[in-house]
Design a protein around this motif. Structure first.
Motif, PDB file in Angstrom:
ATOM      1  N   LEU A 166      13.788  -0.951 -12.916  1.00 49.97           N
ATOM      2  CA  LEU A 166      12.832  -0.055 -13.578  1.00 49.97           C
ATOM      3  C   LEU A 166      11.570  -0.809 -13.978  1.00 49.97           C
ATOM      4  N   MET A 167      11.738  -2.024 -14.479  1.00 50.70           N
ATOM      5  CA  MET A 167      10.581  -2.834 -14.867  1.00 50.70           C
ATOM      6  C   MET A 167       9.716  -3.167 -13.654  1.00 50.70           C
ATOM      7  N   GLN A 168      10.372  -3.521 -12.553  1.00 51.80           N
ATOM      8  CA  GLN A 168       9.633  -3.886 -11.353  1.00 51.80           C
ATOM      9  C   GLN A 168       8.885  -2.679 -10.774  1.00 51.80           C
ATOM     10  N   MET A 169       9.511  -1.515 -10.782  1.00 51.73           N
ATOM     11  CA  MET A 169       8.852  -0.341 -10.222  1.00 51.73           C
ATOM     12  C   MET A 169       7.693   0.132 -11.104  1.00 51.73           C
ATOM     13  N   PHE A 170       7.668  -0.333 -12.361  1.00 49.02           N
ATOM     14  CA  PHE A 170       6.506  -0.051 -13.215  1.00 49.02           C
ATOM     15  C   PHE A 170       5.409  -1.089 -13.012  1.00 49.02           C
ATOM     16  N   PHE A 171       5.761  -2.376 -13.093  1.00 47.41           N
ATOM     17  CA  PHE A 171       4.734  -3.410 -13.130  1.00 47.41           C
ATOM     18  C   PHE A 171       4.050  -3.646 -11.779  1.00 47.41           C
ATOM     19  N   ILE A 172       4.770  -3.504 -10.659  1.00 51.40           N
ATOM     20  CA  ILE A 172       4.123  -3.729  -9.363  1.00 51.40           C
ATOM     21  C   ILE A 172       2.997  -2.727  -9.124  1.00 51.40           C
ATOM     22  N   PRO A 173       3.273  -1.399  -9.188  1.00 48.61           N
ATOM     23  CA  PRO A 173       2.145  -0.463  -9.023  1.00 48.61           C
ATOM     24  C   PRO A 173       1.170  -0.509 -10.188  1.00 48.61           C
ATOM     25  N   PHE A 174       1.638  -0.930 -11.380  1.00 46.47           N
ATOM     26  CA  PHE A 174       0.740  -1.049 -12.534  1.00 46.47           C
ATOM     27  C   PHE A 174      -0.385  -2.031 -12.238  1.00 46.47           C
ATOM     28  N   PHE A 175      -0.038  -3.213 -11.742  1.00 39.38           N
ATOM     29  CA  PHE A 175      -1.070  -4.206 -11.442  1.00 39.38           C
ATOM     30  C   PHE A 175      -1.918  -3.772 -10.245  1.00 39.38           C
ATOM     31  N   TYR A 176      -1.303  -3.032  -9.306  1.00 37.16           N
ATOM     32  CA  TYR A 176      -2.070  -2.535  -8.161  1.00 37.16           C
ATOM     33  C   TYR A 176      -3.112  -1.518  -8.627  1.00 37.16           C
ATOM     34  N   VAL A 177      -2.721  -0.591  -9.498  1.00 36.97           N
ATOM     35  CA  VAL A 177      -3.656   0.403 -10.028  1.00 36.97           C
ATOM     36  C   VAL A 177      -4.709  -0.275 -10.899  1.00 36.97           C
ATOM     37  N   MET A 178      -4.305  -1.311 -11.635  1.00 38.24           N
ATOM     38  CA  MET A 178      -5.269  -2.090 -12.419  1.00 38.24           C
ATOM     39  C   MET A 178      -6.326  -2.701 -11.513  1.00 38.24           C
ATOM     40  N   GLU A 179      -5.890  -3.311 -10.408  1.00 38.21           N
ATOM     41  CA  GLU A 179      -6.832  -3.937  -9.488  1.00 38.21           C
ATOM     42  C   GLU A 179      -7.776  -2.899  -8.894  1.00 38.21           C
ATOM     43  N   ALA A 219     -12.752  -3.217   1.380  1.00 40.16           N
ATOM     44  CA  ALA A 219     -12.231  -2.860   2.703  1.00 40.16           C
ATOM     45  C   ALA A 219     -10.833  -3.440   2.913  1.00 40.16           C
ATOM     46  N   LEU A 220     -10.636  -4.682   2.494  1.00 37.37           N
ATOM     47  CA  LEU A 220      -9.344  -5.338   2.664  1.00 37.37           C
ATOM     48  C   LEU A 220      -8.273  -4.711   1.779  1.00 37.37           C
ATOM     49  N   PHE A 221      -8.651  -4.343   0.569  1.00 44.37           N
ATOM     50  CA  PHE A 221      -7.694  -3.824  -0.408  1.00 44.37           C
ATOM     51  C   PHE A 221      -7.196  -2.430  -0.032  1.00 44.37           C
ATOM     52  N   TYR A 222      -8.104  -1.558   0.401  1.00 46.12           N
ATOM     53  CA  TYR A 222      -7.735  -0.166   0.646  1.00 46.12           C
ATOM     54  C   TYR A 222      -7.301   0.120   2.086  1.00 46.12           C
ATOM     55  N   SER A 223      -7.592  -0.773   3.028  1.00 45.18           N
ATOM     56  CA  SER A 223      -7.273  -0.502   4.433  1.00 45.18           C
ATOM     57  C   SER A 223      -5.792  -0.218   4.682  1.00 45.18           C
ATOM     58  N   PRO A 224      -4.850  -1.049   4.185  1.00 45.98           N
ATOM     59  CA  PRO A 224      -3.428  -0.754   4.429  1.00 45.98           C
ATOM     60  C   PRO A 224      -2.997   0.593   3.866  1.00 45.98           C
ATOM     61  N   GLN A 275       6.946  -0.400   8.293  1.00 39.75           N
ATOM     62  CA  GLN A 275       6.424   0.224   7.078  1.00 39.75           C
ATOM     63  C   GLN A 275       6.545  -0.721   5.887  1.00 39.75           C
ATOM     64  N   ILE A 276       7.677  -1.415   5.776  1.00 41.18           N
ATOM     65  CA  ILE A 276       7.896  -2.335   4.655  1.00 41.18           C
ATOM     66  C   ILE A 276       6.941  -3.521   4.739  1.00 41.18           C
ATOM     67  N   ILE A 277       6.736  -4.056   5.937  1.00 42.83           N
ATOM     68  CA  ILE A 277       5.806  -5.179   6.101  1.00 42.83           C
ATOM     69  C   ILE A 277       4.396  -4.770   5.715  1.00 42.83           C
ATOM     70  N   ILE A 278       3.968  -3.562   6.135  1.00 38.40           N
ATOM     71  CA  ILE A 278       2.636  -3.069   5.782  1.00 38.40           C
ATOM     72  C   ILE A 278       2.522  -2.869   4.279  1.00 38.40           C
ATOM     73  N   ASP A 279       3.577  -2.310   3.671  1.00 41.11           N
ATOM     74  CA  ASP A 279       3.564  -2.126   2.214  1.00 41.11           C
ATOM     75  C   ASP A 279       3.464  -3.461   1.491  1.00 41.11           C
ATOM     76  N   ASN A 280       4.106  -4.495   2.019  1.00 38.91           N
ATOM     77  CA  ASN A 280       4.003  -5.821   1.405  1.00 38.91           C
ATOM     78  C   ASN A 280       2.578  -6.373   1.492  1.00 38.91           C
ATOM     79  N   LEU A 281       1.858  -5.969   2.527  1.00 38.64           N
ATOM     80  CA  LEU A 281       0.474  -6.423   2.674  1.00 38.64           C
ATOM     81  C   LEU A 281      -0.399  -5.921   1.541  1.00 38.64           C
ATOM     82  N   TYR A 282      -0.028  -4.752   0.946  1.00 41.62           N
ATOM     83  CA  TYR A 282      -0.782  -4.238  -0.195  1.00 41.62           C
ATOM     84  C   TYR A 282      -0.883  -5.283  -1.298  1.00 41.62           C
ATOM     85  N   PHE A 283       0.236  -5.996  -1.484  1.00 39.06           N
ATOM     86  CA  PHE A 283       0.366  -6.855  -2.652  1.00 39.06           C
ATOM     87  C   PHE A 283       0.169  -8.344  -2.362  1.00 39.06           C
ATOM     88  N   LEU A 284       0.143  -8.720  -1.095  1.00 42.06           N
ATOM     89  CA  LEU A 284       0.106 -10.142  -0.755  1.00 42.06           C
ATOM     90  C   LEU A 284      -1.258 -10.618  -0.259  1.00 42.06           C
TER      91      LEU A 284
END
Length: 314
Positions: free
Chosen positions: A100-113, A251-256, A275-284
């Motif tokens: 639950l913590m991970q599913m909050f904080f990962i998109p939290f920092f993504y939305v922050m960025e 461009a790099l952030f929103y493209s994936p 799909q999982i590899i592309i999703d990981n690109l969002y954060f890496l």
């Protein structure tokens, strides 16, 4: 509506599959993941230190950049170590509360960025639209308000995710076919009516990525309109060059994200591991590349980096 013949109650432990279908290659995937993590930490820590030490960089644009680096470091810190644990030691188990913590904080920092990128687009718009009033408009109190708004928006948008997940009572399986606890990945293995979860997931995308992209496009449209009203070609080029780094990062952030949404909208179904590899690109990728882009394209930062490298070489 998802039905389950052999449902299980809410588990205490979930199992993260990593990259399903490519389990035998987890060791190979760990190498680029680890290198990305190291480069991200070095690049962003260097950028933060340069901005903190050099008082000439204590301007709104660079302060936003420092905050962006802090968020980037936070984002990779809550994703990559867990992935490396899966790849290196097969540490796939994760407690329900940690999930639950991970599913909050990962998109939290993504939305922050994403919010910070909107603030940086606004910064560039003010710098070109009202250059003489730039420091007045973006005074310290305004920067604090913007930072608080970005933080509050991320908290408001992502807080329902763990609350809604906590209410799920039964699941098809305790195995999550992902390398981290993604909200929709957990919803997919839940039993019963999950329509409200799907609606919420769409609302998160619209309220963050959709909203932010709209204002970024609007800002850059106004920037281009203002720039092309400048009579001097040299002044136009100088004005546009100040936006170059930020445009590359956007461009790099929103493209994936855009690619993934378009693919699903057009009915193109990717293999789960793709799909999982592309999703990981969002954060890496963006956290690693952002310092490189700004370091190369921003004169003040480039000078400081070169000076550090010369000191290390002596």
């Amino acid at each position: 509506m998802s039905s389950c013949n052999n449902s299980i109650p809410q588990p205490l432990i979930f199992v993260l599959a990593g990259i399903p279908g490519l389990e035998s290659s987890h060791g190979w995937f760990s190498v680029p993941f680890f290198l990305v993590f190291v480069m991200t930490v070095i690049g962003n820590v260097t950028l933060i230190c340069i901005i903190r030490v050099d008082k000439s960089l204590h301007e709104p644009m660079f302060l936003f950049l420092a905050v962006l680096s802090v968020v980037d470091l936070s984002l990779v810190s809550v994703t990559v170590p867990r992935m490396l644990g899966i790849f290196w030691t097969d540490a796939k188990e994760i407690s329900f509360n940690t999930c639950l913590m991970q599913m909050f904080f990962i998109p939290f920092f993504y939305v922050m960025e994403s919010g910070i990128l909107v603030a940086m687009a606004f910064d560039r718009f003010v710098a070109i639209w009202k250059p003489l009033s730039y420091t007045t408009i973006l005074a310290n109190n305004m920067l604090v308000k913007i930072a608080f708004a970005v933080l509050a928006r991320a908290v408001a948008v992502l807080t329902p995710a763990p609350i809604l997940t906590k209410r799920l009572e039964s699941f098809q399986t305790h195995i999550i076919a992902y390398s981290y606890c993604a909200y929709m990945a957990v919803v997919k293995i839940a039993c019963g009516d999950v329509s409200n979860h799907i609606v919420y997931g769409l609302m998160v995308i619209v309220a963050s990525v959709g909203f932010d992209l709209y204002f970024i496009i609007l800002s850059y449209g106004l920037i281009l309109r203002t720039v092309f009203l400048i009579p001097s070609w040299e002044a136009r080029g100088k004005a546009l060059s100040t936006c170059g780094s930020h445009f590359c990062v956007i461009a790099l952030f929103y493209s994936p994200v855009v690619f993934s949404v378009l693919a699903q909208s057009l009915g193109y179904h990717m293999a789960p591991h793709v799909q999982i590899i592309i999703d990981n690109l969002y954060f890496l990728v963006p956290p690693m590349v952002n310092p490189l882009i700004y370091g190369v394209r921003t004169k003040q930062i480039r000078k400081q980096v070169l000076r550090i490298l010369r000191c290390l070489g002596d």
